[in-house]
Write an enzyme that holds these catalytic residues in place. Sequence first.
Site, PDB file in Angstrom:
ATOM      1  N   TYR A 155      35.839  10.285  41.976  1.00  0.00           N
ATOM      2  CA  TYR A 155      36.494  11.395  42.090  1.00  0.00           C
ATOM      3  C   TYR A 155      35.008  12.725  41.726  1.00  0.00           C
ATOM      4  CZ  TYR A 155      38.107  15.075  39.010  1.00  0.00           C
ATOM      5  OH  TYR A 155      39.283  15.806  38.303  1.00  0.00           O
ATOM      6  N   LYS A 159      33.519  15.897  43.100  1.00  0.00           N
ATOM      7  CA  LYS A 159      34.271  17.221  42.597  1.00  0.00           C
ATOM      8  C   LYS A 159      32.579  18.167  42.388  1.00  0.00           C
ATOM      9  CE  LYS A 159      38.621  17.688  42.084  1.00  0.00           C
ATOM     10  NZ  LYS A 159      39.210  18.798  42.299  1.00  0.00           N
TER      11      LYS A 159
END
Length: 303
Positions: A155, A159
């Site tokens: 993640y 991001k």
Amino acid sequence: MDLQGKVAVVTGSGRGLGLAYAQALAAAGAAVVVNDVDKDTVDAAVTSITTRGGTATGVVAAVGDGEAAQRLVDAAVGEFGRLDVLVTNAGILRDRVLWKMTDDDFDDVVRVHLRGTFTCARAAAVRMREQGTGGRLVLISSPAGQRGNFGQTNYAAAKAGIVAMARTWALELGRAGITVNAVVPVAATEMTKSIPAFAPLIEEAERTGAPLPDRLRKDEGLGTVEDVAGLITFLASDDSAGVTGQAIGIGGDRLALWAHPKEKAVAFADGGWNGDTIAAAWQDGVGAEPETYGIPAPQTPEA
């Protein structure tokens, strides 16, 4: 904000932050394409907009490949005649520490967040350039991508990559009048409810309807999903025409501009460096004030 006449696609907008974005855009006058992987969720989101006087249609699709991205763009053009705004919010979590994370855990998250942002932005950019009237790409990032976060290799990497893409696309699309910005939101969601320092305060606010305490809204920048939506409508509007290539944080009462990576300290050695000279100079030179890493732990009232 007045978004009358504008058409927006919001990926992952069936619930949570994405739904708040779609509802806010519609309330400001935009026609919105809602997207999620579940038909009932999409239908409920569209109804939540239309029953308030907004205009929306839905597309059931798993964001990631080019075909799904094109379906979203085609829905906007087919239903409403154009595309002006893309908000790339779709995402999933597969949290595990490095030594327990599987290939599928990594690939699934990167596919939705990073590849999904790429494919949707590419399809939107093609359409916006054809229209010749500019546009807005609003890419949703996360504090994890700015600082790293325990158990979120996949993640955090995705991001961080989204912010890098925003800077790159701001360069590439500027001449077409298309702005590209990354949003770094913090809000009370199912994920933040799992944080022990936040959970009881969020649950109490939901039970009573009272706002979250100032300590959370200001110090932690944590509020409701609706608190984040104002930044989305601003970045979708003509008022943000001069804002591009930025990473902008929002949550609760807090609005922030994130710094881009830059050299913090520099040293020189005639003839270059080797391992020994770096070791001798590091502690009192370039490495004297190392950067922090990781999202700071939430402060409890007693702290």
